[in-house]
Design an enzyme around this catalytic site. Structure first.
Site, mmCIF file in Angstrom:
data_model
loop_
_atom_site.group_PDB
_atom_site.id
_atom_site.type_symbol
_atom_site.label_atom_id
_atom_site.label_comp_id
_atom_site.label_asym_id
_atom_site.label_seq_id
_atom_site.Cartn_x
_atom_site.Cartn_y
_atom_site.Cartn_z
ATOM 1 N N ARG A 260 60.791 67.215 31.883
ATOM 2 C CA ARG A 260 61.965 67.911 31.352
ATOM 3 C C ARG A 260 62.270 69.147 32.187
ATOM 4 N NH1 ARG A 260 61.552 67.288 24.719
ATOM 5 N NH2 ARG A 260 60.858 65.130 24.764
ATOM 6 N N ARG A 275 56.307 75.109 26.403
ATOM 7 C CA ARG A 275 57.505 74.542 27.038
ATOM 8 C C ARG A 275 57.232 74.383 28.526
ATOM 9 N NH1 ARG A 275 62.117 73.986 24.546
ATOM 10 N NH2 ARG A 275 61.725 75.642 23.040
ATOM 11 N N GLU A 354 57.258 74.276 16.608
ATOM 12 C CA GLU A 354 57.449 72.833 16.515
ATOM 13 C C GLU A 354 56.412 72.072 17.336
ATOM 14 O OE1 GLU A 354 60.491 69.372 18.018
ATOM 15 O OE2 GLU A 354 61.303 71.404 17.835
ATOM 16 N N SER A 357 58.702 65.866 15.900
ATOM 17 C CA SER A 357 59.927 65.662 15.112
ATOM 18 C C SER A 357 60.114 64.164 14.936
ATOM 19 C CB SER A 357 61.148 66.269 15.823
ATOM 20 O OG SER A 357 61.396 65.599 17.041
ATOM 21 N N ARG A 395 51.467 70.672 23.109
ATOM 22 C CA ARG A 395 51.637 71.521 21.927
ATOM 23 C C ARG A 395 50.507 71.317 20.915
ATOM 24 N NH1 ARG A 395 58.183 72.126 20.812
ATOM 25 N NH2 ARG A 395 58.679 72.803 22.942
#
Length: 441
Positions: A260, A275, A354, A357, A395
């Site tokens: 990403r 991130r 987070e 999801s 994460r």
């Protein structure tokens, strides 16, 4: 994308949904182009009927003058058909491009809001740990324990890259095996997916492969991209296919590297593993009948809860607000784990971040990717597609390092991971002089 006729028949609701999602899209132009396409299609069909009638007439025995008249009429019809076909093709391209900008409709119960702070907390599991010493963040712990090297990741690859070392390598693999075994228990078909996908597959899933807002890495002159999630490759697996209704739901999970660009992503809590440009992830993906998708969405969320409950990590579940929903999502649940390293003046003991999801995208992606099932009434209809993160390794590792740290600087391994790791603690490497670094670790 949404059905064109649905947009026309529900124009005001679609426009409100765009506003609620804090997006920019022109539903009016979609309706205008849809009407133009309908009119051009009708005109083309009429011209084709005339052409067929003209061709049939020429099969009769005709005098030269009458034949010449039919020939001339046939040429005029051919030219007119070519002209209308060109207009229709252009209109269809413009309609497709405009409709792709329209987000999916949101579930009626989704909270209306613009940013993630307006997400609605619906559940808490576990309580944040009360430390009797000053906890460190995962960046400092990773460096001190010699298990993560951010500096050399930056030196070799650039910012937001890193090396995992020593016990962290086994911890990553343990998290993957832990998640895969839970998903196998729930009947998922397991995959290791390609790390590259065609641009049309990314567009179908809802990613933008090009432009400044793109979050993916394009491969120059190949028409392909590095995948940002196995959602892309699992979602493209059945593109252009008609599925057997009796086989649904199809429950898949895929392990992949994820790449990403994180364009525009910044902020104090984006540091370290939270991130990054590359990480590993186990993704869940489901093809379902429309009447199955709401219940399956709940199932995916409960599996995510099972995974993080088993790791002994405190977390909360939030119902994602309209402004924080991705364009394909009808509804999205986020799991946010407690992270002591996110402490600041407003949250002195840490905060939630987070970690997973899960989204129900209804038939939005299926329309783009043309994935259907053959229904009992003989018609082919679009499936519903759902996705959910089983484990995003970076994460999850961050949350484990920060929550399981000890006063002596060590990290206890969650009990569920010990069989996969082969050790139950990561200890400080004090008083060890590395012949590589020539520095006291």
């Amino acid at each position: 994308m949404l059905d064109y006729k649905f947009i026309k028949d529900n124009l005001e609701a679609v426009k409100k949904n765009i506003t609620d999602r804090n997006m920019t899209a022109d539903a009016d132009i979609v309706v205008k182009l849809y009407d133009e396409r309908t009119a051009l299609t009708t005109e083309l069909q009429a011209l084709q009927q005339k052409r067929n009638a003209n061709a049939a007439s020429m099969k009769q025995k005709l005098d030269p003058e009458t034949r010449a008249k039919y020939v001339e009429e046939g040429k005029a019809l051919k030219d007119k058909i070519s002209e209308v076909e060109a207009k229709l093709n252009k209109t269809e391209e413009e309609l497709d491009a405009a409709a792709r900008q329209i987000p999916n409709m949101a579930h009626p119960d989704v909270p209306v809001g613009k940013v993630d702070t307006e997400n609605l907390e619906v559940k808490k599991v576990g309580s944040p740990r009360k430390f009797d010493f000053q906890p460190k963040d995962h960046v400092k712990l990773g460096e001190e324990l010699d298990i993560i090297d951010f500096d050399r990741g930056t030196k070799v690859s650039g910012p937001k890259f890193y090396y995992l070392k020593n016990e962290a390598v086994f911890l990553e693999q343990a998290l993957i095996m832990y998640a895969l075994n839970i998903l196998r228990k729930h009947g998922f078909t397991t995959f290791i997916t390609p790390d590259v996908a065609k641009e049309e597959i990314l567009k179908g899933i809802g990613f933008n492969p090009r432009g400044n807002e793109s979050n993916v890495y394009s491969i120059e002159e190949e028409g392909t991209c590095l995948v940002a999630t196995a959602e892309i490759t699992l979602g493209g697996f059945h593109s252009g296919e008609i599925l057997d209704k009796s086989a649904l739901p199809l429950m898949y999970c895929g392990l992949s590297h994820c790449f990403r660009r994180e364009a525009g992503a910044a902020g104090h809590f984006s540091k370290g593993l939270y991130r990054v440009h590359q990480f590993d992830k186990v993704e869940m993906f489901v093809y379902a009948l429309p009447e199955q998708s709401d219940a399956l969405h709940e199932k995916l969320r409960l599996i995510e809860e099972e995974i993080f409950t088993g790791l002994g990590l405190p977390f909360r579940v939030v119902d994602t607000c309209t402004g924080d929903l991705g364009a394909p999502a009808y509804r999205k649940w986020d799991l946010e784990a407690w992270m002591p390293g996110r402490a600041d003046a407003e949250h002195p003991e840490g905060d939630y971040g987070e970690v997973t999801s899960t989204s129900n995208c209804t038939d939005y992606q299926a329309r783009r990717l043309n994935v259907k099932y053959h229904d009992d009434d003989g018609k082919n209809k679009y499936v519903h597609m759902l996705n959910g993160t089983a484990i995003a390794v970076g994460r999850a590792m961050l949350a484990i390092i920060e929550n399981y740290q000890n006063e002596d600087g060590s990290i206890t391994i969650p009990e569920a991971l010990v069989p996969f790791c082969g050790f139950d603690k990561i200890g400080p490497k004090k008083d060890i002089v590395s012949p590589v670094y020539k520095t006291k670790k």
